[in-house]
Design a protein around this motif. Sequence first.
Motif, PDB file in Angstrom:
ATOM      1  N   TYR A  28       0.895  -1.072   0.021  1.00  0.00           N
ATOM      2  CA  TYR A  28       0.173   0.068  -0.234  1.00  0.00           C
ATOM      3  C   TYR A  28       1.041   1.316   0.082  1.00  0.00           C
ATOM      4  CZ  TYR A  28      -3.433  -3.483   1.064  1.00  0.00           C
ATOM      5  OH  TYR A  28      -4.227  -4.632   1.097  1.00  0.00           O
ATOM      6  N   ALA A  29       0.872   2.097  -1.165  1.00  0.00           N
ATOM      7  CA  ALA A  29       1.868   3.150  -1.289  1.00  0.00           C
ATOM      8  C   ALA A  29       1.238   4.332  -1.402  1.00  0.00           C
ATOM      9  CB  ALA A  29       2.487   2.711  -2.490  1.00  0.00           C
ATOM     10  N   ILE A  30       1.947   5.352  -0.693  1.00  0.00           N
ATOM     11  CA  ILE A  30       1.329   6.665  -0.475  1.00  0.00           C
ATOM     12  C   ILE A  30       2.445   7.863  -1.150  1.00  0.00           C
ATOM     13  CG2 ILE A  30       0.249   8.506   1.045  1.00  0.00           C
ATOM     14  CD1 ILE A  30       0.018   6.258   2.957  1.00  0.00           C
ATOM     15  N   ASP A  31       1.877   8.786  -1.960  1.00  0.00           N
ATOM     16  CA  ASP A  31       2.822   9.678  -2.288  1.00  0.00           C
ATOM     17  C   ASP A  31       1.942  10.797  -2.894  1.00  0.00           C
ATOM     18  OD1 ASP A  31       6.158   9.318  -3.485  1.00  0.00           O
ATOM     19  OD2 ASP A  31       4.736  11.332  -3.983  1.00  0.00           O
ATOM     20  N   VAL A  32       2.724  11.933  -3.109  1.00  0.00           N
ATOM     21  CA  VAL A  32       1.794  13.161  -3.633  1.00  0.00           C
ATOM     22  C   VAL A  32       1.771  13.042  -5.130  1.00  0.00           C
ATOM     23  CG1 VAL A  32       2.244  14.858  -1.580  1.00  0.00           C
ATOM     24  CG2 VAL A  32       4.051  14.679  -3.340  1.00  0.00           C
ATOM     25  N   ALA A  33       2.792  12.350  -5.693  1.00  0.00           N
ATOM     26  CA  ALA A  33       2.833  12.030  -7.149  1.00  0.00           C
ATOM     27  C   ALA A  33       2.095  10.891  -7.486  1.00  0.00           C
ATOM     28  CB  ALA A  33       4.218  11.970  -7.392  1.00  0.00           C
ATOM     29  N   GLU A  34       1.801  10.661  -8.667  1.00  0.00           N
ATOM     30  CA  GLU A  34       0.969   9.465  -9.286  1.00  0.00           C
ATOM     31  C   GLU A  34       2.098   8.384  -9.200  1.00  0.00           C
ATOM     32  OE1 GLU A  34      -2.103   8.875 -10.247  1.00  0.00           O
ATOM     33  OE2 GLU A  34      -2.519  10.978  -9.971  1.00  0.00           O
ATOM     34  N   LYS A  45      -2.770   8.547  -3.637  1.00  0.00           N
ATOM     35  CA  LYS A  45      -2.147   9.784  -4.030  1.00  0.00           C
ATOM     36  C   LYS A  45      -2.534  10.817  -2.679  1.00  0.00           C
ATOM     37  CE  LYS A  45      -1.338  13.239  -7.245  1.00  0.00           C
ATOM     38  NZ  LYS A  45      -1.733  14.057  -8.768  1.00  0.00           N
ATOM     39  N   GLY A  46      -1.683  11.207  -2.016  1.00  0.00           N
ATOM     40  CA  GLY A  46      -1.878  12.298  -1.032  1.00  0.00           C
ATOM     41  C   GLY A  46      -0.639  12.745  -0.252  1.00  0.00           C
ATOM     42  N   ASP A  47      -0.813  13.635   0.640  1.00  0.00           N
ATOM     43  CA  ASP A  47       0.207  14.310   1.483  1.00  0.00           C
ATOM     44  C   ASP A  47       0.096  13.812   3.033  1.00  0.00           C
ATOM     45  OD1 ASP A  47       2.120  15.715   2.830  1.00  0.00           O
ATOM     46  OD2 ASP A  47       1.308  17.782   2.007  1.00  0.00           O
ATOM     47  N   ILE A  48       1.116  13.083   3.415  1.00  0.00           N
ATOM     48  CA  ILE A  48       0.893  12.330   4.833  1.00  0.00           C
ATOM     49  C   ILE A  48       1.053  13.550   5.718  1.00  0.00           C
ATOM     50  CG2 ILE A  48       1.611  10.234   4.063  1.00  0.00           C
ATOM     51  CD1 ILE A  48       4.168  10.591   5.228  1.00  0.00           C
ATOM     52  N   THR A  49       1.579  14.839   5.437  1.00  0.00           N
ATOM     53  CA  THR A  49       1.413  15.940   6.549  1.00  0.00           C
ATOM     54  C   THR A  49       0.277  16.546   6.651  1.00  0.00           C
ATOM     55  OG1 THR A  49       2.212  17.515   4.969  1.00  0.00           O
ATOM     56  CG2 THR A  49       3.916  16.323   5.783  1.00  0.00           C
ATOM     57  N   ASN A  50      -0.837  15.830   5.729  1.00  0.00           N
ATOM     58  CA  ASN A  50      -2.143  16.306   5.957  1.00  0.00           C
ATOM     59  C   ASN A  50      -3.066  15.249   6.791  1.00  0.00           C
ATOM     60  OD1 ASN A  50      -5.086  16.726   5.218  1.00  0.00           O
ATOM     61  ND2 ASN A  50      -4.605  18.073   3.852  1.00  0.00           N
ATOM     62  N   LYS A  51      -3.631  15.717   7.800  1.00  0.00           N
ATOM     63  CA  LYS A  51      -4.521  14.744   8.667  1.00  0.00           C
ATOM     64  C   LYS A  51      -5.544  14.180   8.036  1.00  0.00           C
ATOM     65  CE  LYS A  51      -6.484  14.403  13.296  1.00  0.00           C
ATOM     66  NZ  LYS A  51      -6.636  15.271  14.580  1.00  0.00           N
ATOM     67  N   GLU A  52      -6.201  15.119   7.602  1.00  0.00           N
ATOM     68  CA  GLU A  52      -7.443  14.531   6.662  1.00  0.00           C
ATOM     69  C   GLU A  52      -7.138  13.545   5.715  1.00  0.00           C
ATOM     70  OE1 GLU A  52     -10.718  15.855   6.843  1.00  0.00           O
ATOM     71  OE2 GLU A  52      -9.859  17.123   8.687  1.00  0.00           O
ATOM     72  N   CYS A  53      -5.852  13.708   4.860  1.00  0.00           N
ATOM     73  CA  CYS A  53      -5.484  12.657   3.924  1.00  0.00           C
ATOM     74  C   CYS A  53      -5.038  11.420   4.907  1.00  0.00           C
ATOM     75  CB  CYS A  53      -4.118  13.314   3.265  1.00  0.00           C
ATOM     76  SG  CYS A  53      -3.128  11.739   2.092  1.00  0.00           S
ATOM     77  N   LEU A  54      -4.544  11.199   5.878  1.00  0.00           N
ATOM     78  CA  LEU A  54      -4.113  10.242   6.649  1.00  0.00           C
ATOM     79  C   LEU A  54      -5.518   9.592   6.969  1.00  0.00           C
ATOM     80  CD1 LEU A  54      -1.236  11.243   8.624  1.00  0.00           C
ATOM     81  CD2 LEU A  54      -1.306   9.637   6.844  1.00  0.00           C
ATOM     82  N   ILE A  55      -6.360  10.335   7.516  1.00  0.00           N
ATOM     83  CA  ILE A  55      -7.886   9.613   7.874  1.00  0.00           C
ATOM     84  C   ILE A  55      -8.587   9.107   6.924  1.00  0.00           C
ATOM     85  CG2 ILE A  55     -10.171  10.336   8.787  1.00  0.00           C
ATOM     86  CD1 ILE A  55      -8.590  12.493  10.660  1.00  0.00           C
ATOM     87  N   ASN A  56      -8.217   9.634   5.788  1.00  0.00           N
ATOM     88  CA  ASN A  56      -8.969   9.150   4.459  1.00  0.00           C
ATOM     89  C   ASN A  56      -8.372   7.827   4.136  1.00  0.00           C
ATOM     90  OD1 ASN A  56     -10.541   8.678   1.977  1.00  0.00           O
ATOM     91  ND2 ASN A  56      -9.268  10.138   1.146  1.00  0.00           N
ATOM     92  N   ILE A  57      -7.041   7.574   4.025  1.00  0.00           N
ATOM     93  CA  ILE A  57      -6.258   6.480   3.686  1.00  0.00           C
ATOM     94  C   ILE A  57      -6.531   5.396   4.793  1.00  0.00           C
ATOM     95  CG2 ILE A  57      -4.035   5.593   3.457  1.00  0.00           C
ATOM     96  CD1 ILE A  57      -3.369   8.101   2.286  1.00  0.00           C
ATOM     97  N   LYS A  58      -6.613   5.789   6.062  1.00  0.00           N
ATOM     98  CA  LYS A  58      -6.866   4.816   7.244  1.00  0.00           C
ATOM     99  C   LYS A  58      -8.164   4.323   6.760  1.00  0.00           C
ATOM    100  CE  LYS A  58      -8.495   5.171  11.348  1.00  0.00           C
ATOM    101  NZ  LYS A  58      -8.782   5.896  12.630  1.00  0.00           N
TER     102      LYS A  58
END
Length: 70
Positions: A28-34, A45-58
């Motif tokens: 399971y890979a996360i990055d701001v780029a494709e 696709k997301g920024d792990i410094t963004n709390k909303e992004c982390l919640i969404n991925i979780k």
Amino acid sequence: MNVLITGAASGIGLETCNSFLKENHNVYAIDVAEIENKENLISFKGDITNKECLINIKEKLIKKKKNGDI
């Protein structure tokens, strides 16, 4: 094994993804780029410094009922 990798589109993150994929692990890979699609790879696709992004991925991972081993 289920592996979550950040910064997975390039550099060390990409090489780490490739290493685990070669060993037939679920990545399971996360990055701001494709991130290039590959077998056994689910990308976010997301920024792990963004709390909303982390919640969404979780929440997406919970829906897939996957626990991270690494």
